[in-house]
Scaffold this active site. Structure first.
Site, PDB file in Angstrom:
ATOM      1  N   ASP A  59       0.889  -1.397   0.028  1.00 53.52           N
ATOM      2  CA  ASP A  59       0.103  -0.112  -0.036  1.00 53.52           C
ATOM      3  C   ASP A  59       0.853   1.338   0.124  1.00 53.52           C
ATOM      4  O   ASP A  59       1.607   1.442   0.985  1.00 53.52           O
ATOM      5  CB  ASP A  59      -0.783   0.086   1.214  1.00 53.52           C
ATOM      6  CG  ASP A  59      -1.879   1.138   1.333  1.00 53.52           C
ATOM      7  OD1 ASP A  59      -1.611   2.167   0.506  1.00 53.52           O
ATOM      8  OD2 ASP A  59      -2.765   1.064   2.279  1.00 53.52           O
ATOM      9  N   ASN A  83       1.271   5.457 -10.750  1.00 54.13           N
ATOM     10  CA  ASN A  83       0.195   5.456 -11.487  1.00 54.13           C
ATOM     11  C   ASN A  83      -1.237   5.107 -10.622  1.00 54.13           C
ATOM     12  O   ASN A  83      -2.197   5.410 -10.592  1.00 54.13           O
ATOM     13  CB  ASN A  83       0.058   4.188 -12.338  1.00 54.13           C
ATOM     14  CG  ASN A  83      -1.158   3.730 -12.904  1.00 54.13           C
ATOM     15  OD1 ASN A  83      -2.016   4.152 -13.673  1.00 54.13           O
ATOM     16  ND2 ASN A  83      -1.798   2.686 -12.343  1.00 54.13           N
ATOM     17  N   TYR A 147     -11.066  15.343  -6.880  1.00 53.89           N
ATOM     18  CA  TYR A 147     -10.139  14.612  -7.892  1.00 53.89           C
ATOM     19  C   TYR A 147      -9.492  15.544  -8.668  1.00 53.89           C
ATOM     20  O   TYR A 147      -8.119  15.645  -8.761  1.00 53.89           O
ATOM     21  CB  TYR A 147     -10.934  13.784  -8.677  1.00 53.89           C
ATOM     22  CG  TYR A 147     -10.333  12.807  -9.438  1.00 53.89           C
ATOM     23  CD1 TYR A 147      -9.481  11.800  -9.305  1.00 53.89           C
ATOM     24  CD2 TYR A 147     -10.129  13.192 -10.901  1.00 53.89           C
ATOM     25  CE1 TYR A 147      -8.629  10.875 -10.035  1.00 53.89           C
ATOM     26  CE2 TYR A 147      -9.541  12.554 -11.779  1.00 53.89           C
ATOM     27  CZ  TYR A 147      -8.701  11.248 -11.444  1.00 53.89           C
ATOM     28  OH  TYR A 147      -8.016  10.536 -12.380  1.00 53.89           O
ATOM     29  N   ALA A 149      -8.605  18.683  -8.038  1.00 54.26           N
ATOM     30  CA  ALA A 149      -7.475  19.435  -7.130  1.00 54.26           C
ATOM     31  C   ALA A 149      -6.416  18.393  -6.850  1.00 54.26           C
ATOM     32  O   ALA A 149      -5.179  18.895  -6.853  1.00 54.26           O
ATOM     33  CB  ALA A 149      -8.211  19.746  -5.739  1.00 54.26           C
TER      34      ALA A 149
END
Length: 262
Positions: A59, A83, A147, A149
């Site tokens: 993570d 990504n 999103y 931002a």
């Protein structure tokens, strides 16, 4: 010294990340596949035809996850592709703190922190940082407020770290795909038609990304109307204000909002 070229791809278990990994293997790179779900990472490894040893369950929003990736790189990395991302869509007043913190951690803080941690390995290889942003990182869209931002922030980080690393041999490419046919599409599906969104396949995005990487581009945008809109946004933002605001308040858009999963 080994001639092996390694590429670490976060969010490699599905969507754009999986397509980037498959294309990387086809191009002769040795991918290191990072993600939170081991099963989907193994599926990507099978599709790419790479060793299961290249799979790292991690993570990237946690120090422990980033350490696992730093260990997997083993001191030298040619390309880091940040990504991994997540998305929550809808009217801002209906987004909870968990939505905002999750997007901030995954879409912005994690790529910055992982880049920091892997800079020594990238310096040794005179490698490249690749940040996967979004057209919404240039054209801020209603109902994708938070999103947008985060992606604006990732674009800013890309410019800043590029300048900070000038002369170091480490280069930076910012990739800005438009909406893509992935699992995340379920978050915004009802808005596709009223907002006149064009969707690309993950494979199209991956091919364009690798083309930009090999060309050494500082940024890459999809072909089509979005590329033009980005230029208009930078020069004449009020024109985009009028156009996008009209879309945002259209009856069909407001009806689509009620269908979103919030």
């Amino acid at each position: 010294m080994s001639n092996e070229k390694t590429v670490l791809i976060t969010g490699a278990g599905s969507g754009i990340g999986r397509a980037l990994a498959v294309e990387a293997a086809r191009l002769g790179y040795t991918p290191i596949l990072a993600g939170r779900t081991i099963v989907t990472l193994q599926e990507t490894a099978d599709l790419a035809g790479v060793s299961q040893a290249a799979v790292v369950q991690a993570d990237v929003t946690t120090p422990e996850g980033r350490k696992a990736l730093t260990d997997a790189v083993d001191g030298r990395l040619n390309i880091l592709i940040n990504n991994a991302g997540c998305l929550s869509v809808g009217q801002l007043e209906k987004l909870g703190d968990d939505d905002l913190l999750r997007m901030a951690a995954t879409n912005l803080a994690a790529p910055i922190a992982l880049t920091r941690d892997l800079l020594p390995s990238l310096r040794r290889a005179q490698g490249r940082i690749v940040n996967v942003g979004s057209v919404f990182g240039d054209i801020a869209y209603p109902y994708f407020t938070a999103y947008s931002a985060m992606k604006f922030g990732l674009r800013g980080f890309s410019d800043a770290i590029r300048r900070e690393l000038s002369g170091s041999g480490v280069s930076v490419t910012y990739i800005a795909p438009r909406a893509t046919r992935t699992a995340a599409e379920t978050e915004f599906g009802p808005l596709v038609e009223p907002l006149d969104m064009t969707l690309d396949s993950a494979e199209q995005v991956a091919a364009q990304a690798w083309s930009a990487i090999h060309a050494g581009k500082r940024e890459s945008f999809p072909k089509g109307k979005e590329r033009l809109f980005v230029k208009v946004q930078r020069l004449f933002p009020k024109l985009v204000d009028r156009s996008v605001s009209a879309q945002a308040t259209a009856p069909e858009t407001l009806a689509a909002l009620r269908l979103l999963r919030l």
